[in-house]
Design a protein around this motif. Structure first.
Motif, PDB file in Angstrom:
ATOM      1  N   TRP A  10       0.910  -1.081  -0.178  1.00 41.04           N
ATOM      2  CA  TRP A  10      -0.109  -0.156  -0.090  1.00 41.04           C
ATOM      3  C   TRP A  10       0.821   1.359  -0.129  1.00 41.04           C
ATOM      4  O   TRP A  10       0.979   1.796   0.896  1.00 41.04           O
ATOM      5  N   GLU A  11       1.243   1.586  -1.161  1.00 34.36           N
ATOM      6  CA  GLU A  11       2.125   2.706  -1.431  1.00 34.36           C
ATOM      7  C   GLU A  11       1.464   4.011  -1.866  1.00 34.36           C
ATOM      8  O   GLU A  11       2.000   5.277  -2.028  1.00 34.36           O
ATOM      9  N   TYR A  12       0.077   3.740  -1.720  1.00 35.56           N
ATOM     10  CA  TYR A  12      -0.731   5.316  -1.996  1.00 35.56           C
ATOM     11  C   TYR A  12      -0.795   5.971  -0.740  1.00 35.56           C
ATOM     12  O   TYR A  12      -1.213   5.354   0.192  1.00 35.56           O
ATOM     13  N   SER A  13      -1.120   7.185  -1.174  1.00 29.55           N
ATOM     14  CA  SER A  13      -1.526   8.233   0.012  1.00 29.55           C
ATOM     15  C   SER A  13      -2.901   8.442  -0.085  1.00 29.55           C
ATOM     16  O   SER A  13      -3.753   7.762  -0.703  1.00 29.55           O
ATOM     17  N   ARG A  14      -3.392   8.955   1.322  1.00 34.83           N
ATOM     18  CA  ARG A  14      -4.789   9.187   1.408  1.00 34.83           C
ATOM     19  C   ARG A  14      -5.438   9.886   0.297  1.00 34.83           C
ATOM     20  O   ARG A  14      -6.829   9.994   0.116  1.00 34.83           O
ATOM     21  N   GLU A  15      -4.797  10.800  -0.356  1.00 40.01           N
ATOM     22  CA  GLU A  15      -5.336  11.747  -1.279  1.00 40.01           C
ATOM     23  C   GLU A  15      -5.592  11.260  -2.688  1.00 40.01           C
ATOM     24  O   GLU A  15      -6.243  11.825  -3.514  1.00 40.01           O
ATOM     25  N   THR A  16      -5.375  10.063  -2.919  1.00 38.61           N
ATOM     26  CA  THR A  16      -5.345   9.197  -4.259  1.00 38.61           C
ATOM     27  C   THR A  16      -6.652   8.521  -4.456  1.00 38.61           C
ATOM     28  O   THR A  16      -7.307   8.504  -3.475  1.00 38.61           O
ATOM     29  N   SER A  17      -6.894   8.778  -5.676  1.00 38.44           N
ATOM     30  CA  SER A  17      -8.327   7.967  -5.975  1.00 38.44           C
ATOM     31  C   SER A  17      -8.439   6.511  -5.566  1.00 38.44           C
ATOM     32  O   SER A  17      -9.594   5.950  -5.567  1.00 38.44           O
ATOM     33  N   TYR A  19      -7.154   5.027  -3.295  1.00 33.09           N
ATOM     34  CA  TYR A  19      -7.417   4.830  -1.781  1.00 33.09           C
ATOM     35  C   TYR A  19      -8.975   5.079  -1.389  1.00 33.09           C
ATOM     36  O   TYR A  19      -9.393   4.392  -0.830  1.00 33.09           O
ATOM     37  N   VAL A  20      -9.180   6.293  -1.911  1.00 37.90           N
ATOM     38  CA  VAL A  20     -10.926   6.310  -1.775  1.00 37.90           C
ATOM     39  C   VAL A  20     -11.760   5.368  -2.677  1.00 37.90           C
ATOM     40  O   VAL A  20     -12.905   5.018  -1.760  1.00 37.90           O
ATOM     41  N   ILE A  21     -11.337   4.844  -3.452  1.00 36.07           N
ATOM     42  CA  ILE A  21     -12.009   3.554  -4.364  1.00 36.07           C
ATOM     43  C   ILE A  21     -12.059   2.440  -3.164  1.00 36.07           C
ATOM     44  O   ILE A  21     -12.997   1.787  -2.963  1.00 36.07           O
ATOM     45  N   PHE A  22     -10.905   2.190  -2.640  1.00 33.63           N
ATOM     46  CA  PHE A  22     -10.871   1.025  -1.704  1.00 33.63           C
ATOM     47  C   PHE A  22     -11.611   1.324  -0.459  1.00 33.63           C
ATOM     48  O   PHE A  22     -12.469  -0.004  -0.170  1.00 33.63           O
ATOM     49  N   CYS A  23     -11.481   2.354   0.009  1.00 33.94           N
ATOM     50  CA  CYS A  23     -12.391   2.520   1.121  1.00 33.94           C
ATOM     51  C   CYS A  23     -13.906   2.450   0.927  1.00 33.94           C
ATOM     52  O   CYS A  23     -14.540   2.059   1.733  1.00 33.94           O
ATOM     53  N   LEU A  24     -14.148   3.258  -0.270  1.00 31.54           N
ATOM     54  CA  LEU A  24     -15.762   2.929  -0.520  1.00 31.54           C
ATOM     55  C   LEU A  24     -16.379   1.466  -0.985  1.00 31.54           C
ATOM     56  O   LEU A  24     -17.271   1.061  -0.684  1.00 31.54           O
ATOM     57  N   VAL A  25     -15.325   0.496  -1.288  1.00 38.64           N
ATOM     58  CA  VAL A  25     -15.421  -0.769  -1.618  1.00 38.64           C
ATOM     59  C   VAL A  25     -15.692  -1.467  -0.093  1.00 38.64           C
ATOM     60  O   VAL A  25     -16.512  -2.260   0.068  1.00 38.64           O
TER      61      VAL A  25
END
Length: 55
Positions: A10-17, A19-25
């Motif tokens: 998980w090399e993505y920061s919280r501001e990336t799409s 991360y947002v898509i993963f949280c929504l899933v």
């Protein structure tokens, strides 16, 4: 293999799409999963347990 490595580490920061898509899933799974998937069914482990209790 590289995609799996990125997902696990998980090399993505919280501001990336991503991360947002993963949280929504995750949230969608929590709220859209039927209750029947998590209900405990009271079935005896073996038939011999039910017979032993009756006698």
């Amino acid at each position: 293999m590289n995609l799996i490595k990125k997902f696990i580490l998980w090399e993505y920061s919280r501001e990336t799409s991503v991360y947002v898509i993963f949280c929504l899933v995750i949230v969608a799974f929590i709220f859209l999963t039927p209750k029947s998937w998590f209900e405990k069914r009271d079935r005896p482990a073996t038939r011999t347990d039910a017979i032993a209790v009756k006698e």
